[in-house]
Design an enzyme around this catalytic site. Structure first.
Site, mmCIF file in Angstrom:
data_model
loop_
_atom_site.group_PDB
_atom_site.id
_atom_site.type_symbol
_atom_site.label_atom_id
_atom_site.label_comp_id
_atom_site.label_asym_id
_atom_site.label_seq_id
_atom_site.Cartn_x
_atom_site.Cartn_y
_atom_site.Cartn_z
ATOM 1 N N SER A 1 109.867 52.934 -65.694
ATOM 2 C CA SER A 1 109.644 52.876 -67.137
ATOM 3 C C SER A 1 110.919 52.923 -67.959
ATOM 4 C CB SER A 1 108.716 54.018 -67.564
ATOM 5 O OG SER A 1 109.315 55.273 -67.333
ATOM 6 N N LYS B 1 104.953 61.595 -73.083
ATOM 7 C CA LYS B 1 106.212 61.040 -73.580
ATOM 8 C C LYS B 1 106.259 61.033 -75.103
ATOM 9 C CE LYS B 1 106.936 58.088 -69.527
ATOM 10 N NZ LYS B 1 106.999 56.696 -69.015
#
EC number: 3.4.21.53
Length: 799
Positions: free
Chosen positions: A682, A725
């Site tokens: 990611s 996140k």
């Protein structure tokens, strides 16, 4: 005044009376006994050697202060022979003289005094009495050696009258008090002789029987086995008695517990077999304790005991709301799970697994469910367990073997339908002794755990009614088969507002109570709590927040304890006071400073302790087009960096990158906190953005963070951990977050108050990333890019 047989005068009424707890004093016999009761001691202080007192047996030996109805009707006048002082009272030597009939107790303080009359005996047929006495004398000579008494000596030396001789023989037999009283109460000489002759015959028969038993035992056992001999004697006695009653011993108690345990047929058969083995071995045998411990474990397990389950879903919801702030989706899924249990009446549903960082309430959720449903709650900590036998138990062939933690938990719960929380399942290890994670597969499989077999018990135990819950920090650490058995409920963390509310309603009251601080003596403002959350903690949960509040309470407790007037001062903690109580600020929002130069981008990562931000730093220098990648990155993250660089090179013109310089310069990509392992796809978007910023001399916006996987064709692919996140970005003061378009559905999980303060930008390709993340105008003299340090000690990140 009546004359006694010895020629002494009978005492006048009322005369001193000494009750005996046990035993009887016969005329013509001497008795030595300890004296300790206060009234008995008072009697001894009032008499002297040679005085005559009354001695009588109590009906109930436990009676401390006997009354008339507690004493027998016939007693014995006795002459005091000697009184001596011993460590715990007195020792009295008395000689029996004649019987008396008790009329009444006239005094009880300071000692007993009684009224009574001499009870003369009736000789009857003198010749018959003489013949019976002679026969009794011969029989006493024969029986004495067998019984180990002084009967033979009495028969040889006594010249007493027939009635007194019968009393002497009865006194030497050591009879129970009831039988001795039968002899003492018999005033007719002939019947008394006949009664004593019968008692002597019984004593002879018992002596013969004991001799036979001793012979049987000695033939079976060798010398020196004292405990075994005693046990065999007991068995032989029970055999001769043919079913006589006995009190409940250890074996009987164990058998009763097994009967009450409600064992299934197979377990009952094994228990009966082991009981027979236990009977056949002596206590000194090494097997005795092993078998007994095994049977005690079987008896202690809840084979049929069940807790009464409350199925009120509203009560469950109220309990969850009371003890846990937020987590609405989590609570909804828990209620759905409990609804299935209510409708089916079985626990054979998917096992719930609470996944999330530390301190978000995973363990306490299990406790709340147990409290609301009325099921006992047992927690099994699995962190650091490397031995499969820890869960399944050790086989009984090993010294000190015991069942595993699953069976221990059921014994502790005392019912077969508790809630069992398997804590920190992802921390299980594996070694040469087997994999405990593999052992969990049977425990957590509803189709298999109906016949769970512990290595120690070696009996199937039904776990199908147990409600198992699991907690993990990192789902990636679980094997695929174990992960497949779990229904995962993710707890990503709390927003700042939720943390403040939790602190206000739970953490602060708890610490005030633990530190004995009156709630009126300490007040923490909301601004101070917000500052603690922002400047002193950087976590998904509230564990560190609790420690900071605890530290603050300790400092306030010191002030209260030092108060000169003894009165607790009222302390109001403002945000400006935190430096005094908690020290220097630990966390700063330095995103703007780090991204003030080209070549630095802010990314988002997921770690086992929650989401976090990370910085991708790039630099260039004269060289030959080589690329250096550092920061303890995993293979996947290195490949993401190479893919991002390849895309930049292949689209250099449209990105505003000088292709000639790419061949004449080396590039360095670094992810700070080099001591922390990092991996995952990611960070691809963040690496692409940092490289483009460096090579095009355009800064990355300081208020923007991003996550996503990039492809060589410039597509942005979805990644996991979006909620964690985004919450990490919000904690760090980020205002804009760039996310893959295919993660738009995950935005619904983000709390509304967080979404209201963030701009979420969803992108599908790299061009949209550049438009959202980079500033429009290039900076002058891009230089070699910005390289700044990163805080060490952060947990391993999955970018």
């Amino acid at each position: 005044m009546s004359q006694l047989r010895s020629g002494a005068s009978a005492p006048r009424s009322p005369f001193p009376l000494l009750p005996l707890r046990t035993g009887v004093l016969f005329p013509g016999t001497v008795l030595t006994l300890p004296v300790g009761r206060p009234r008995s001691v008072a009697l001894l202080n009032a008499v002297h050697a040679g005085d005559v007192i009354g001695v009588i047996a109590q009906r109930d030996p436990k009676r401390e202060d006997p009354r008339r109805e507690d004493l027998h009707d016939i007693g014995t006048f006795a002459r005091v022979v000697d009184i001596s002082r011993v460590s715990n009272g007195y020792r009295l030597v008395i000689e029996g003289l004649d019987r008396f009939a008790l009329s009444a107790l006239v005094e009880t303080e300071p000692t007993w005094r009684a009224e009574g009359t001499l009870a003369p005996e009736f000789l009857g047929d003198a010749e018959e009495a003489r013949l019976l006495a002679a026969s009794l004398r011969e029989r006493a000579r024969e029986v004495g050696p067998k019984t180990g008494t002084n009967l033979a000596e009495i028969a040889a030396t006594s010249r007493a009258e027939p009635g007194v001789f019968a009393d002497q023989v009865a006194g030497a037999l050591g009879l129970p008090t009831e039988k001795e009283m039968e002899v003492l109460s018999e005033l007719r000489v002939v019947p008394r002789l006949q009664r004593v002759a019968g008692l002597l015959a019984e004593a002879s028969a018992l002596a013969d029987l004991k001799k036979k038993i001793d012979g049987d035992v000695r033939r079976e056992l060798g010398k020196g086995q004292r405990e075994v001999i005693l046990r065999e004697q007991l068995r032989a006695i029970q055999k001769e008695l043919a079913g006589g009653e006995e009190g409940e011993d250890e074996l009987s108690a164990l058998r009763r517990r097994l009967d009450e345990a409600g064992l299934p047929e197979e377990a009952r058969a094994v228990a009966d077999r082991e009981l027979r083995r236990l009977e056949s071995v002596g206590p000194q045998s090494a097997e005795h304790n092993v078998i007994r411990t095994y049977l005690e474990w079987i008896a202690d397990l809840p084979w049929s005991a069940r807790a009464e389950v409350k199925d009120d879903l509203d009560a469950v919801k109220a309990k969850l709301d009371e003890e846990h702030r937020g987590l609405d989706d989590v609570k909804r899924r828990i209620l759905e799970h409990m609804a299935v249990l209510k409708l089916t009446g079985k626990a054979r549903a998917t096992i719930l697994c609470f996944a999330g960082p530390p301190g978000v309430g995973k363990t306490s959720l299990g406790q709340s469910i147990a409290d609301a449903t009325g099921r006992p709650f047992v927690r099994i900590s699995l962190g650091g367990v490397h031995d499969e036998a820890e869960l399944r138990g050790h086989r009984r062939t090993y010294v000190g073997a015991l069942p595993g933690r699953i069976v221990h938990a059921l014994k502790k719960a005392k019912v077969k339908n508790p809630i069992v929380l398997l804590d920190e399942v992802d921390k299980l290890g594996a070694g040469w002794r087997g994999s405990p994670e593999a052992a969990l597969l049977e425990v957590l499989d509803p189709e298999q755990n109906r016949t769970f077999v512990d290595h120690y018990l070696e009996l199937p135990f039904d776990l199908s009614e147990v409600v198992f819950l699991c907690t993990v920090n990192d789902l990636g650490a679980l094997s695929a088969p174990l992960r497949d058995r779990l229904e995962v409920i993710e707890l990503s963390g709390y927003t700042p507002d939720e943390k403040i509310a939790i602190a206000r309603s739970h953490l602060v009251p708890k610490q005030l109570k633990e530190h004995a601080i009156d709630p009126g003596s300490l007040s923490i403002t909301d601004e101070a709590l917000a500052a603690i959350v922002r400047d002193y903690t950087r976590e998904a949960g509230v564990r560190q927040l609790g420690r900071e509040i605890k530290k603050l309470c300790r400092a306030v407790a010191l002030e209260i304890a030092r108060a000169a007037d003894g009165k607790a001062p009222r302390v109001v903690v403002e945000a400006s006071d935190l430096g005094t109580y908690l020290g220097k600020v630990r966390f700063f929002s330095d995103v703007a400073e780090r991204t003030s130069v080209a070549g630095v981008a802010t990314g988002l990562a997921w770690t086992p302790v929650g989401g976090d931000i990370l910085f991708i730093e790039t630099s260039r220098m004269p060289g030959k087009g080589r690329v250096e990648i550092t920061g303890q990155l995993g293979d996947v993250m290195k490949e993401s960096a190479k893919a991002a660089l390849t895309y930049v090179r292949s689209h250099a013109i449209e990105l505003g990158v000088d292709t000639a310089k790419l061949e004449a310069e080396d590039l360095h990509i670094h992810v700070p906190a080099g001591g922390v392992p990092k991996d995952g796809p990611s960070a691809g978007v963040t690496m692409f953005t940092a490289l483009t910023s460096l090579l095009s001399a355009r800064r990355v916006r300081s208020d923007t963070a991003m996550t996503g996987e990039c492809t060589l064709r410039g597509r942005v692919l979805p990644v996991g951990g979006i909620k964690s996140k985004v919450l990490a970005a919000h904690r760090a003061g980020i205002k804009r977050v760039v996310l893959p378009q295919k993660n738009a559905r995950d935005a619904e999980e983000i709390p509304k108050e967080v979404r209201a303060e963030l701009e979420l930008i969803f992108v599908e390709d790299m061009s949209q990333v550049i438009a959202a993340a980079l500033e429009e105008a290039p900076i002058e003299a891009a230089g070699t890019g910005g390289v700044t340090g990163a805080a060490a000690g952060e947990p391993a990140a999955a970018a």
